[in-house]
Design an enzyme around this catalytic site. Structure first.
Site, short mmCIF file in Angstrom:
data_model
loop_
_atom_site.label_atom_id
_atom_site.label_comp_id
_atom_site.label_asym_id
_atom_site.label_seq_id
_atom_site.Cartn_x
_atom_site.Cartn_y
_atom_site.Cartn_z
N GLN A 118 83.93 -0.14 9.48
CA GLN A 118 83.27 1.13 9.72
C GLN A 118 84.03 1.89 10.81
O GLN A 118 84.21 1.40 11.92
CB GLN A 118 81.81 0.91 10.16
N SER A 172 93.85 14.68 4.88
CA SER A 172 93.56 13.44 5.61
C SER A 172 93.84 12.23 4.73
O SER A 172 93.83 12.31 3.49
CB SER A 172 92.09 13.41 6.04
N ASP A 204 87.39 0.16 0.62
CA ASP A 204 87.49 1.51 1.16
C ASP A 204 88.81 2.17 0.76
O ASP A 204 88.97 3.37 0.94
CB ASP A 204 87.38 1.48 2.70
N THR A 231 96.49 -60.28 -3.76
CA THR A 231 97.55 -61.11 -3.20
C THR A 231 97.92 -60.52 -1.84
O THR A 231 97.51 -59.39 -1.52
CB THR A 231 98.79 -61.11 -4.10
N PRO A 232 98.71 -61.19 -1.03
CA PRO A 232 99.15 -60.60 0.24
C PRO A 232 99.98 -59.33 0.05
O PRO A 232 100.16 -58.57 1.01
CB PRO A 232 100.01 -61.72 0.87
N LEU A 233 100.45 -59.06 -1.18
CA LEU A 233 101.26 -57.87 -1.44
C LEU A 233 100.41 -56.64 -1.71
O LEU A 233 100.92 -55.52 -1.71
CB LEU A 233 102.19 -58.13 -2.63
N LYS A 290 74.35 2.02 3.36
CA LYS A 290 75.14 1.11 2.52
C LYS A 290 74.40 -0.20 2.28
O LYS A 290 74.42 -0.74 1.17
CB LYS A 290 76.50 0.86 3.19
N SER A 313 94.73 23.81 6.96
CA SER A 313 94.37 24.90 7.87
C SER A 313 95.55 25.80 8.22
O SER A 313 95.36 26.92 8.68
CB SER A 313 93.77 24.31 9.16
N PRO A 327 73.72 18.80 2.81
CA PRO A 327 73.93 17.39 2.44
C PRO A 327 73.43 17.12 1.01
O PRO A 327 72.82 17.98 0.40
CB PRO A 327 73.10 16.65 3.47
#
Length: 921
Positions: free
Chosen positions: A86, A160, A111, A366-368, A42, A183, A258
């Protein structure tokens, strides 16, 4: 033919999407020879086609949990498009194969073995599933014969899950009339004789005889069996499930064993992987996130920040992580709305190009405050939810001190917030608490060491520092480093001379030089000066000390500037806590505390992942103050975000206070250490602050604004734009284009907003735009986002203001003159002494981090606009050697704020029924 076709398709993918490759992962458990053979086949096929194949091999001691963990990681990896386990699983431990195959994400299950893919196949959803590779290969072989499958009688021998059952379904949905035998079928020969198409996968050698086969049938033999054969060197030969020599005389087509079905199975695995990659490309354009944005329901008048925050249902944070390309094992969940991101993500993404780097700063406020955080969030919501760009915000974690003190929270405001804002503003994931613990461990170690050295002999100290365990003494690693620093190249504790023992055990700290203070993340003015060591057990060794606020701790600055665990540990070890009576710096490493600090900080170093109201991602990490520290979020968060957004994406970070403070330190300190180069500066301005700089009345938190700020006054505004002009020039000093964001308030008139835009452009801004994001969310910052996009395309000629090799005084003078507008600086005696000391100790080449008021360009908070010609007084200089800068103290500032008469906590409450936080942040 299949492989050549796939090779061509992969080449076309690469051409269309440079850098993209289909990815296949093969997970193996154990080391079976047959599995190794199949996997090598593979891998070879993948390499030939151009697929990036990764073989992950777990030992045969792997447990089911180990395998599932690995599967989860591969499921989440966007670079993996096909993924197989696998079989069989060669483990010493019991593993449920069904559970394992079903754990593979169906969209990657090339697969085709998961129940979901099997179910889709049985229902006939062939275009929306993966088909097991052997049946898929068989079908391809049948098609190659040219025989029409539709209407033919097909027989499948075997049932299967891997071959027989899916083969039946595949033939059926290709309109054959299908019979499945096995079978136990009593009339097997008779059924086989009816078949126009015969597929055999029974696992029994030569079970199907040639005389059973219908003349002219297509025969596909999936069997691989070994039978004895004395003529072979191995003593056996490979045969199929069909008696080939007699069957070939009757069949029109037959696959050999094969060499028949086997190579097709591998080819179909490659085809499924390529198909999966094509589906990925259709769904996810490379470099573009597939992200779900939250729709805002805008209300007028705009509700309170916490009402808006709690009305929005945040996405699960693991969904956010997946949307931006983080893998499951890179994310550590802290509930449903926040998570830590592991530094392994940066390692995985190291070869990815960085996105565009944007820093948000402001005029002298500013402080704000003038809405930098709100603008930061509004800008990322506009870039993401409105313009569909990959974009990350990187912001600081707020301190509990201001949250419960005078300022309130820092999650943004209106329809531009980090949510949940109460989580953001409170403990978050505990980083600040970890810093408090680490800092105070160092403080305790300093005083304990002084105490022990004053009350023990050299030998007693040595016996306790290097104790004998089972009759053996051994130096720890950190003690070896101390010996090397002292020039003692010995590793045997018994080999030290008396003089060497004395040098080793005595840090000889001068209490008057201690710069390390205890910290607490609460505003408590009564801890600004304290006396410690008053218990009788301390034997009269008391001294004056103080508490600072946690975010001013050097450890916070170390966290913000570190680029990894190793770098953080080194910086922690370099932190100078005092000087010895010989004038030498004493470090955390000398105290032996470095490893313990690293352990306390091991989780804090991971950036925190959150989201905005509109569902764009945010990193919240580190929170150093900008007036007494460098005022920027972490380098690590920026680096990870820049990789995640990709080349065309944007990372927007915020620098504290005005451009003269946070931005200057962002460039000269943060960018110097990170190596990152910004593309655009966004400078936030408000009509309110500019009127103040033009001579308007004082702006005070908790007090209604004077009428000058509620009515149109173009003359006052124009005069105050001197501050805007100066801050634009400050940004341009660094060679970066500036976009001015005019944060509009409901009291601003169109003429006032237009005047600010006009004057900003005349002062050299790349662009200036009016923004209404506070009331409209990202929609109100679209013009700003588009201006930032355009500015980011222009050349950036980034440069530092000074060379760190310059003398300390020269670096301070450059900042004072060029950034603040001072004519010169004046060092008071204590500051002059520190310049000499730090230069002598080797710290003179560190960057400068000015500690000054944020309310003026000068040292005097009452001086507004853009003052010039003043002398900047430097009353002292201190060193944050671990963080990596010297910080001159300008004027008087406390590192422990106090609570106002009416703190913010008056407005904060908890609903005991729902558990929800109520009130203001």
């Amino acid at each position: 033919q299949v492989r050549e076709r796939l090779k061509k398709q992969v080449g076309e993918m690469k051409e269309k999407f440079p850098g993209f490759r289909p990815g296949l992962a093969i997970l193996q458990v154990g080391n079976r020879d047959d599995s190794n053979l199949y996997i090598n086949m593979k891998l070879k096929a993948a390499a030939e086609i151009g697929i990036s194949a990764n073989h992950i091999k777990l030992p045969n001691t792997a447990t089911e949990a180990d395998v599932l963990k690995c599967i989860a990681s591969l499921n989440g990896d966007p670079a993996v498009h096909g993924f197989i386990v696998q079989l069989p699983l060669d483990s010493d431990k019991p593993i449920n194969t069904e559970k394992i195959t079903n754990a593979v994400a169906p969209e990657k299950d090339v697969d085709g073995l998961s129940s979901i893919n099997a179910g889709k196949l049985s229902r006939g959803d062939l275009g929306d599933c993966f088909i097991p590779c052997t049946p898929k290969g068989c079908m391809e072989l049948i098609r190659q014969t040219g025989i029409q499958v539709a209407g033919k009688r097909a027989v499948v021998v075997g049932r299967s899950k891997i071959v027989g059952a899916p083969m039946h379904d595949l033939l059926l949905w290709n309109h054959a009339t299908v019979t499945t035998c096995h079978s136990k079928t009593s009339t097997l020969a008779e059924e086989v004789g009816k078949a126009d198409i015969l597929v055999v996968a029974a696992g029994k050698p030569e079970m199907v005889k040639g005389e059973w086969i219908k003349p002219g049938a297509v025969v596909i033999d999936c069997g691989i069996n070994h039978v004895p054969d004395s003529t072979k060197a191995s003593g056996k030969r490979v045969v199929g499930d069909v008696a080939y020599s007699t069957a070939k005389e009757k069949a029109s087509y037959i696959t050999p064993v094969p060499g028949g079905v086997g190579p097709m199975t591998v080819a179909m695995l490659m085809q499924s992987t390529v198909e999966s990659a094509q589906r990925f490309l259709e769904k996810f354009q490379p470099g573009k996130w597939n992200i779900q944005y939250n729709q805002l329901t805008l209300k007028m008048p705009v509700p309170s920040d916490i009402e808006i925050s709690q009305s929005c249902i945040p996405k699960p944070i693991d969904q956010v992580a997946k949307e931006v390309g983080l893998l499951p094992d890179e994310v550590e969940l802290y509930g449903q709305t926040k998570a830590k991101v592991h530094l392994s993500a940066l390692k995985r993404l190291k070869n990815q190009p960085d996105g565009k780097y944007i820093v948000v700063t402001g005029i002298t406020p500013t402080p704000l405050g003038e809405g930098k955080s709100t603008t930061t969030v509004g800008l990322v919501q506009a870039l993401g939810a409105e313009l569909h760009q990959n974009v990350f915000a990187c912001v600081r974690q707020p301190s509990q001190g201001p949250t419960f003190g005078i300022k309130g929270g820092a999650a943004g405001g209106g329809y531009c917030q980090v949510i949940p804002m109460e989580e953001f503003n409170l403990h978050l994931t505990g980083d600040i608490h970890a810093i408090t613990a680490a800092n105070n461990l160092v403080a305790a170690a300093v005083d304990a060491r002084i105490f022990h050295e004053l009350t023990q002999t050299d030998q007693a100290l040595y016996n306790r520092l290097v104790p004998s365990v089972n009759g053996v003494r051994k130096f720890s690693d950190i003690q070896i480093r101390r010996l090397q620093k002292l020039g003692i190249n010995k590793t045997d504790p018994t080999a030290l001379t008396k003089e060497e023992v004395n040098l080793f055990v005595r840090l000889d700290i001068d209490p008057g030089t201690i710069t390390w203070q205890r910290v607490l993340d609460t505003n408590d003015r009564f801890l600004r000066k304290i006396t410690i060591g008053q218990s009788p057990t301390e034997k009269g060794f008391s001294r004056t000390a103080q508490f600072d606020i946690t975010v001013s701790s050097e450890i916070m600055a170390v966290l913000a500037l570190s680029d990894g665990l190793d770098d953080m540990k080194k910086r922690l070890g370099r932190m100078v806590v005092a000087s010895s009576k010989r004038g030498e710096p004493v470090t955390a490493d000398d105290l032996g505390v470095t490893g313990a600090l690293a352990v306390l900080m091991k989780d804090a170093v991971k950036p925190n992942l959150m989201q905005t109201l509109e569902g764009t991602p945010v990193f919240v990490h580190a929170g150093p103050f900008a007036n007494i520290a460098h005022g920027n979020s972490s380098v690590l968060a920026d680096k990870i975000a820049l990789k995640l957004v990709g080349k065309e994406g944007f990372v927007v970070t915020e620098a504290g206070f005005g451009a003269d403070i946070g931005m200057e330190k962002f460039f000269n300190i943060k960018c110097r250490y990170s190596g990152l180069r910004p593309h655009v500066v966004v400078l936030v301005a408000t009509v309110r602050a500019l009127k103040m700089h033009g001579g308007g009345p004082a702006v005070t938190a908790g007090v209604p604004l004077p009428k000058e700020y509620m009515e149109e006054n173009l003359q006052l505004l124009a005069k105050g734009c001197s501050n805007l002009n100066k801050q634009i020039q400050n940004a341009r000093l660094f060679g970066v284009p500036v976009v001015v964001a005019v944060n509009a308030f409901k009291t601003d008139t169109k003429a006032e907003l237009a005047l600010v835009v006009q004057l900003a452009k005349e002062a050299g801004a790349f662009d200036a735009v009016e923004c209404t994001h506070w009331a409209e969310g990202g929609k109100g910052a679209v013009a700003l986002a588009q201006a930032v996009q355009r500015a980011s395309q222009t050349p950036s000629n980034f440069r530092f203001l000074y060379n760190v090799e310059l003398p300390v005084i020269d670096k301070i003078r450059l900042i004072a003159q060029q950034i603040y507008g001072a004519s010169d600086i004046e060092l008071l005696p204590e500051a002059q002494e520190k310049v000499a000391l730090y230069t002598k100790q080797g710290f003179g080449n560190l960057p400068i981090c000015m500690a000054k008021t944020h309310l003026s360009l000068s040292h005097d908070p009452e001086q507004k606009g853009a003052p010039t010609g003043f002398i900047l007084p430097i009353r002292d200089i201190r060193a944050s050697v671990g963080a990596g800068f010297l910080y001159p103290l300008v004027g008087t500032m406390s590192t422990m704020p106090g609570l106002p008469t009416r703190p913010c906590f008056y407005d904060i409450d908890l609903d005991p029924t729902s558990g929800e936080v109520n009130g203001l942040f």
